[in-house]
Design a protein around this motif. Structure first.
Motif, PDB file in Angstrom:
ATOM      1  N   GLU A   1     -22.457  26.771 -11.486  1.00  0.00           N
ATOM      2  CA  GLU A   1     -23.407  27.810 -12.039  1.00  0.00           C
ATOM      3  C   GLU A   1     -23.360  29.341 -11.845  1.00  0.00           C
ATOM      4  O   GLU A   1     -23.956  30.302 -12.255  1.00  0.00           O
ATOM      5  N   GLU A   2     -22.789  28.864 -10.512  1.00  0.00           N
ATOM      6  CA  GLU A   2     -22.655  30.601  -9.619  1.00  0.00           C
ATOM      7  C   GLU A   2     -21.678  31.494 -10.402  1.00  0.00           C
ATOM      8  O   GLU A   2     -21.066  32.827 -10.903  1.00  0.00           O
ATOM      9  N   PHE A   3     -20.374  30.656 -11.436  1.00  0.00           N
ATOM     10  CA  PHE A   3     -19.377  31.775 -11.408  1.00  0.00           C
ATOM     11  C   PHE A   3     -18.528  31.365 -12.841  1.00  0.00           C
ATOM     12  O   PHE A   3     -17.786  31.621 -13.097  1.00  0.00           O
TER      13      PHE A   3
ATOM     14  N   PRO B   1     -13.715  36.617  -4.355  1.00  0.00           N
ATOM     15  CA  PRO B   1     -14.762  35.496  -3.683  1.00  0.00           C
ATOM     16  C   PRO B   1     -14.365  34.208  -3.149  1.00  0.00           C
ATOM     17  O   PRO B   1     -14.484  33.661  -2.192  1.00  0.00           O
ATOM     18  N   THR B   2     -13.361  33.310  -4.990  1.00  0.00           N
ATOM     19  CA  THR B   2     -13.652  31.991  -4.389  1.00  0.00           C
ATOM     20  C   THR B   2     -12.166  31.796  -4.323  1.00  0.00           C
ATOM     21  O   THR B   2     -11.609  30.719  -3.939  1.00  0.00           O
TER      22      THR B   2
ATOM     23  N   LYS C   1     -16.121  33.983 -13.888  1.00  0.00           N
ATOM     24  CA  LYS C   1     -16.828  35.617 -12.769  1.00  0.00           C
ATOM     25  C   LYS C   1     -16.334  36.382 -12.300  1.00  0.00           C
ATOM     26  O   LYS C   1     -16.106  37.962 -12.573  1.00  0.00           O
ATOM     27  N   ASP C   2     -14.823  35.720 -11.306  1.00  0.00           N
ATOM     28  CA  ASP C   2     -14.566  37.296 -10.656  1.00  0.00           C
ATOM     29  C   ASP C   2     -12.826  36.874 -11.082  1.00  0.00           C
ATOM     30  O   ASP C   2     -11.675  37.195 -10.437  1.00  0.00           O
TER      31      ASP C   2
ATOM     32  N   TRP D   1     -22.384  19.099  -5.908  1.00  0.00           N
ATOM     33  CA  TRP D   1     -21.668  20.815  -5.627  1.00  0.00           C
ATOM     34  C   TRP D   1     -19.678  20.138  -4.991  1.00  0.00           C
ATOM     35  O   TRP D   1     -19.792  18.872  -4.854  1.00  0.00           O
TER      36      TRP D   1
ATOM     37  N   ASN E   1     -26.730  29.544  -5.399  1.00  0.00           N
ATOM     38  CA  ASN E   1     -25.652  28.148  -5.926  1.00  0.00           C
ATOM     39  C   ASN E   1     -24.040  28.313  -5.683  1.00  0.00           C
ATOM     40  O   ASN E   1     -23.499  27.664  -5.668  1.00  0.00           O
TER      41      ASN E   1
ATOM     42  N   THR F   1     -18.697  26.270   4.143  1.00  0.00           N
ATOM     43  CA  THR F   1     -19.073  25.137   4.381  1.00  0.00           C
ATOM     44  C   THR F   1     -18.034  24.853   5.761  1.00  0.00           C
ATOM     45  O   THR F   1     -16.969  25.488   6.057  1.00  0.00           O
TER      46      THR F   1
ATOM     47  N   GLY G   1     -21.600  28.692  -2.008  1.00  0.00           N
ATOM     48  CA  GLY G   1     -21.547  28.930   0.112  1.00  0.00           C
ATOM     49  C   GLY G   1     -20.575  28.777   0.534  1.00  0.00           C
ATOM     50  O   GLY G   1     -19.344  28.507  -0.320  1.00  0.00           O
TER      51      GLY G   1
ATOM     52  N   THR H   1     -16.740  20.886  -2.861  1.00  0.00           N
ATOM     53  CA  THR H   1     -16.102  21.934  -2.080  1.00  0.00           C
ATOM     54  C   THR H   1     -15.148  21.826  -1.678  1.00  0.00           C
ATOM     55  O   THR H   1     -14.000  21.048  -1.954  1.00  0.00           O
TER      56      THR H   1
ATOM     57  N   LYS I   1     -11.712  22.622   0.198  1.00  0.00           N
ATOM     58  CA  LYS I   1     -11.781  22.687   2.204  1.00  0.00           C
ATOM     59  C   LYS I   1     -10.405  24.060   2.406  1.00  0.00           C
ATOM     60  O   LYS I   1      -9.284  23.270   1.881  1.00  0.00           O
TER      61      LYS I   1
ATOM     62  N   GLY J   1     -14.501  25.862   4.425  1.00  0.00           N
ATOM     63  CA  GLY J   1     -14.220  26.332   3.117  1.00  0.00           C
ATOM     64  C   GLY J   1     -15.159  27.225   1.957  1.00  0.00           C
ATOM     65  O   GLY J   1     -16.301  26.883   2.982  1.00  0.00           O
ATOM     66  N   ILE J   2     -15.599  26.174   1.030  1.00  0.00           N
ATOM     67  CA  ILE J   2     -16.507  26.577  -0.292  1.00  0.00           C
ATOM     68  C   ILE J   2     -17.186  25.889  -0.540  1.00  0.00           C
ATOM     69  O   ILE J   2     -16.455  25.218  -0.976  1.00  0.00           O
ATOM     70  N   THR J   3     -17.885  26.035  -1.719  1.00  0.00           N
ATOM     71  CA  THR J   3     -18.896  24.921  -2.403  1.00  0.00           C
ATOM     72  C   THR J   3     -19.339  25.501  -3.036  1.00  0.00           C
ATOM     73  O   THR J   3     -20.215  26.644  -3.076  1.00  0.00           O
ATOM     74  N   ALA J   4     -19.791  25.071  -4.046  1.00  0.00           N
ATOM     75  CA  ALA J   4     -20.312  25.350  -5.788  1.00  0.00           C
ATOM     76  C   ALA J   4     -21.051  24.340  -6.813  1.00  0.00           C
ATOM     77  O   ALA J   4     -20.526  23.702  -6.271  1.00  0.00           O
ATOM     78  N   LYS J   5     -22.625  24.903  -6.790  1.00  0.00           N
ATOM     79  CA  LYS J   5     -23.165  23.780  -7.486  1.00  0.00           C
ATOM     80  C   LYS J   5     -22.257  23.555  -8.940  1.00  0.00           C
ATOM     81  O   LYS J   5     -22.084  24.545  -9.593  1.00  0.00           O
TER      82      LYS J   5
ATOM     83  N   SER K   1     -18.972  36.204  -0.416  1.00  0.00           N
ATOM     84  CA  SER K   1     -18.124  37.558  -1.329  1.00  0.00           C
ATOM     85  C   SER K   1     -16.815  38.230  -0.669  1.00  0.00           C
ATOM     86  O   SER K   1     -16.083  37.898  -1.197  1.00  0.00           O
TER      87      SER K   1
END
Lengths: 275, 275
Positions: free
Chosen positions: A39-41, A221-222, A56-57, A4, B12, B16, B14, A6, A8, A14-18, B225
């Motif tokens: 995986e998500e974006f 979103p990101t 994705k965004d 993942w 995938n 934090t 989130g 992350t 900050k 922060g956000i975290t993404a696989k 999002s």
């Protein structure tokens, strides 16, 4: 093993993404560059550990930087992008048939190189014959330009590292000079939840130079807080007074002519930053 | 030791947040309840590990749930909130002088109890004499109500666990019956990036029951999002046709009369969900 990433976005949030895999990583002359597959974006470009764009965004940011000033100007022919090496803003600019030439000046050629390789749906139009790609210092390019562009878009990183000069009053004054007499410029100016001062300062500085100064927003979103702002300075045309016939059909996923105006209706706490 | 809470908003991706301390944690009869003190967003209520509200950004959700229907209805006197045990929507409802009675029906009394204790700026108005707080099943309350409310607001959790019935066509039909002949209802309907189907389904179901069905959005940093949607069903009044004189001065941090209308201007990919 599950990896993942992350970011900050503040010291405490922060956000975290696989991450499926890291596609490329290097310290360029200017910044740390990572390209990862999430995986998500989809594929994601990071500069100095901050998310710059994702497959994705990305459309939100690129459409909203480009189409708001381009539909405000009645006949944009020559457009400059400062930064924006991923090519997404260029792709949107080329949807406007009036545009004869789009110049991109990014300080970091590696961003262009790896965006072409790993973000082809974003960077694919950089080879278009109307596009002049220059690797160089956007601040210096602006300083030596005069009465040259109809629209200038500043698609920069945060005001740390190579982009620090791009958030100064001197830079905005240079942009004013580099624009034609009815020119428009727009710059990304971060988010109102964590960077309220940046927005207020940019608005104040731009308003001292341009007769028309406006702030508009979009949901990304990101990016930190999901609410991004854009500061627009214009010598003549008001983005809120675009006539209906000015809008022509272009293919978008975020921008619409209704949203063009609605994006300037600010949440009260954001409007209060501009007072 | 530095403690961070992470909410997986999808499998995938989130957010934090750094946690200073846990204020309360328990498995209630209905869900897991955590109240934590975060550094960035103040006190934060979590249900089943999902962020419900935070002291710093709660105003967006609560203002946008309440003021859009309340300014659309010309004389809202009796208002029902299904869910919403934190009391934030109630606080906003009470800013409207026409409101004589606001009923809150939350299935989980523990949410009310710990919101009063740890979120006093949000839950503080639950003691107001105009407010009738009931601990009970909102679905059943709706089922037995008829021609009773001017405005109904569904401030629910996600359609898993106790809220699963609140996203059904049967529930919307019950709401139609529970409303007076010119009533309006609004429900939170998640985000278009990760839950597109939920929005499309809610819109379809509500449109089969209410003559006027609309979707609007707001930016909430701690929700997935950052872009949240609200589905509004109305028997008579269109939120897009509110006259200027209908708006009166209330104290807000997000809602404005301009944003009231702008919030219905949807990004193209969101508008496309409703086709």
């Amino acid at each position: 093993m599950s990896l993942w990433f992350t970011e900050k976005q503040t010291e405490n949030f922060g956000i975290t993404a696989k991450i499926n895999k890291t596609l490329h990583t290097e310290q360029t002359e200017f910044q740390k560059l990572d390209m990862v597959e999430t995986e998500e974006f989809g594929n994601m470009l990071l500069l100095d550990d901050m998310v710059m764009t994702t497959e994705k965004d990305e459309f939100v940011y690129h459409e909203m930087v480009a189409h708001v000033p381009l539909f405000t100007h009645p006949n944009p022919e020559h457009v400059l992008v400062v930064g924006g090496g991923d090519g997404g803003v260029i792709r949107e600019i080329l949807k406007h048939p009036s545009v004869k030439k789009a110049t991109l000046v990014d300080i970091d050629g590696k961003v262009i190189e790896y965006s072409k390789k790993y973000l082809p749906t974003i960077a694919g139009q950089l080879e278009d014959p109307r596009v002049d790609v220059q690797v160089g210092d956007g601040f210096m390019h602006i300083a030596k330009s005069e009465n040259a562009y109809d629209v200038i878009m500043v698609d920069s990183t945060e005001p740390v590292g190579p982009a620090v000069n791009l958030f100064t009053k001197g830079f905005y004054a240079g942009i004013y000079k580099a624009l034609k007499e009815d020119g428009i410029f727009v710059a990304q100016t971060d988010n109102p939840w964590f960077k309220a001062d940046l927005i207020a300062n940019a608005q104040r500085d731009v308003a001292e130079i341009f007769p028309i100064t406006r702030l508009y927003t979009a949901n990304i979103p990101t990016y930190p807080s999901g609410l991004w702002t854009f500061t627009l300075g214009s010598k003549k045309y008001d983005p809120l007074e675009v006539s209906e016939e000015r809008f022509h059909e272009i293919e978008t996923k975020y921008y619409t002519k209704e949203l063009h105006k609605a994006a300037f209706a600010l949440p009260k706490f954001v409007a209060d930053l501009l007072k």
